[in-house]
Design a protein around this motif. Structure first.
Motif, PDB file in Angstrom:
ATOM      1  N   GLU A 171       0.921  -1.202   0.123  1.00  0.00           N
ATOM      2  CA  GLU A 171       0.266  -0.167   0.618  1.00  0.00           C
ATOM      3  C   GLU A 171       0.716   0.968   0.168  1.00  0.00           C
ATOM      4  N   LEU A 191       0.786   4.259  -3.270  1.00  0.00           N
ATOM      5  CA  LEU A 191       0.138   5.638  -3.058  1.00  0.00           C
ATOM      6  C   LEU A 191       1.492   6.757  -3.777  1.00  0.00           C
ATOM      7  N   ARG A 192       3.243   5.482  -3.166  1.00  0.00           N
ATOM      8  CA  ARG A 192       3.646   6.304  -4.157  1.00  0.00           C
ATOM      9  C   ARG A 192       3.873   6.680  -5.329  1.00  0.00           C
ATOM     10  N   GLN A 198       0.916   8.518  -7.182  1.00  0.00           N
ATOM     11  CA  GLN A 198       1.539  10.300  -6.870  1.00  0.00           C
ATOM     12  C   GLN A 198       2.542  10.107  -7.695  1.00  0.00           C
TER      13      GLN A 198
END
Length: 527
Positions: A154, A158-159, A162
């Protein structure tokens, strides 16, 4: 003392800087401008130019490429280091725990077995130099088990998302590539090789191994040419052939940093730029990779304009979320194995003879065919664990199966059990390695016989067939057209056969015309 008479501070250039200078000299940049930019004398640039063959040869035969090294000095015991590195890669592939002390202990073992001496001290300094020479990152030399860790997924997702948002990328601009080993002419407990290789059993298995690198984007609408790495630089079977893959030769058939950088610069970037331009996408792309030892850093995998770059997956969750690991590579291997078995049973001769005749040319075309057979929807769905938002409709992964009749026929002739054949056909890398993992003895035999093969490799050529005449080609294509028309093939296939027939006809006409002119010329000379 004037500034013009001040002595220049000594500077030692790295091998990578020397390679960059050679590349720029090939682009006609001047000696003076390069000397000024790198802070060295013109004579240094001349020396680099003079030694270009030594520098390029050193880089091509070093597993991790130029890196930050400054000299061409090789390891004191290259065979020991090669054996240790092969062992390291094999253990890493098994996700086995590897520590510094374990590496040192294994190095001493290989040194004693290869040199028959017992005076080697695998010091901390030697270990650091070994890691540096082979591009092994610190995080891979740990005492912790390299198991899959779902807790890291997770945070990385997210990285990743992004970064995609920051770069404003479409799924068509995000790519994944991954290496995998393939024993291309090997089945469980059987290795099909030429008769003169029988005295080196460890080398047999290695000779049959290649590394493949499939690469495609997240939209599934751009699959690049597959990379294939074999032991020979110049397989004889490739002579005069326009290959459907990017082929490289490497002494152990491994992916190295230098080879990966070469592929990135010369294949990936140009192919992606062209595809993006042809499909009206901005000239930006991201390449997602795992932390394999043969991968350069993100900085090295970034173009000068910063528009195409790379991003690395966490080391302990690659198998869980890397798209190529989600049945893509497995599909290619399964389809390849299915076609190999079908070829083996379709010829009117013993299966082992057919498989011995199967050469590197057959391999790369078969792999290209299997890669092309992969549906784009399957490639796209392989991103669902990492990028679920791009999956709008569920996709059923294609199922590869070999009929029981084929399995039984192969089993009867080769004395391999149907169960083992079934496992092999379905097999993942892990299952292949159960059958074919190299022992320490095999590794030692391999490095003892291992040399970089710059000559043409004719091991995989059974016999050189006589050249086909233009008229024979025309007759063959006419017969092929008749068969195709009688068996309801598509118009595209018929058009292809007709184009090939017409190409043979034109070649025949031109050759006859040339012979006629030569005869006239000889006649004039006699008069």
């Amino acid at each position: 003392m004037s500034s013009q008479t001040q002595k220049r501070k000594h500077k030692t250039l790295t091998i990578k800087e020397k390679c960059d200078i050679l590349d720029r000299l090939n682009r006609n940049e001047t000696f003076s401008s390069l000397a000024s930019e790198y802070g060295v004398g013109r004579s240094t640039i001349y020396d680099i130019k003079k030694n270009h063959e030594k520098i390029k040869k050193f880089v091509s035969t070093t597993d991790c490429g130029p890196g930050k090294r400054q000299t061409l000095k090789k390891a004191e015991n290259p065979e020991v280091e090669e054996a240790l590195y092969m062992w390291f890669l094999q253990e890493k592939n098994r996700h086995a725990p590897i520590s510094g002390p374990l590496l040192a202990m294994k190095a001493k073992f290989f040194y004693k077995e290869i040199t028959k001496k017992d005076d080697f001290v695998a010091s901390k300094g030697w270990l650091e130099r070994f890691k540096s020479r082979h591009g092994i990152r610190l995080m891979t030399i740990t005492g912790e088990k390299l198991s899959n860790d779902a807790t890291c997924i997770e945070p990385f997702k997210l990285r990743f998302l992004q970064k995609v948002n920051d770069l404003n990328l479409d799924p068509s601009q995000v790519y994944n590539a991954d290496e995998s080993g393939l024993f291309w002419r090997v089945m469980p407990n059987k290795t099909f090789v030429s008769c003169h290789e029988k005295d080196v059993p460890g080398r047999k298995v290695s000779k049959e191994r290649v590394t493949i690198l499939p690469c495609a984007n997240a939209a599934g609408n751009h699959a690049l040419k597959m990379v294939v790495i074999g032991k020979s630089n110049k397989p004889r079977a490739f002579k005069n052939i326009d290959l459907p893959v990017h082929y490289y030769g490497q002494k152990s058939a491994w992916m190295t940093k230098d080879l990966f950088k070469k592929w990135f610069d010369e294949c990936f970037v140009p192919e992606v730029r062209k595809w993006l331009k042809d499909h009206n996408f901005p000239q930006k792309a991201l390449l997602l990779l795992d932390n394999a030892p043969g991968h350069p850093s993100e900085e090295e995998l970034t173009t000068e304009d910063k528009c195409i770059t790379a991003m690395f997956l966490p080391p302990n969750c690659t198998a869980l979320i890397q798209p190529m690991d989600q049945n893509i590579i497995q599909f290619v291997k399964q389809d390849y194995k299915k076609n190999l078995l079908l070829r083996a049973v379709s010829k009117d001769q013993p299966i082992e003879k057919t498989l011995k005749e199967f050469n590197m040319k057959d391999l790369v075309f078969a792999l290209s065919q299997s890669w092309s057979a992969l549906p784009s929807s399957t490639i796209k769905s392989s991103w669902k664990k990492l990028w679920p938002d791009i999956i709008t409709t569920p996709s059923n992964d294609p199922q590869i199966s070999v009929t029981s009749e084929v399995i039984e026929q192969v089993s009867t002739e080769t004395q391999i059990s149907p169960e083992d054949l079934e496992v092999w056909c379905r097999g993942t890398d892990k299952e292949e390695n159960v059958f074919l993992e190299m022992s320490d003895e095999d590794i030692i035999k391999e490095v003892s016989n291992n040399t970089t093969n710059d000559q043409e490799d004719n091991d995989d050529v059974i016999a050189t067939a006589p050249q086909v005449t233009d008229q024979d080609a025309v007759n063959a294509f006419e017969l092929g057209l008749q068969w195709a028309e009688e068996n309801g093939t598509t118009y595209n296939e018929l058009l292809l056969l007709r184009r090939l027939r017409d190409k043979a006809l034109i070649s025949r006409y031109n050759n006859l015309k040339q012979k006629k002119l030569m005869n006239i010329s000889k006649l004039h000379n006699l008069i």
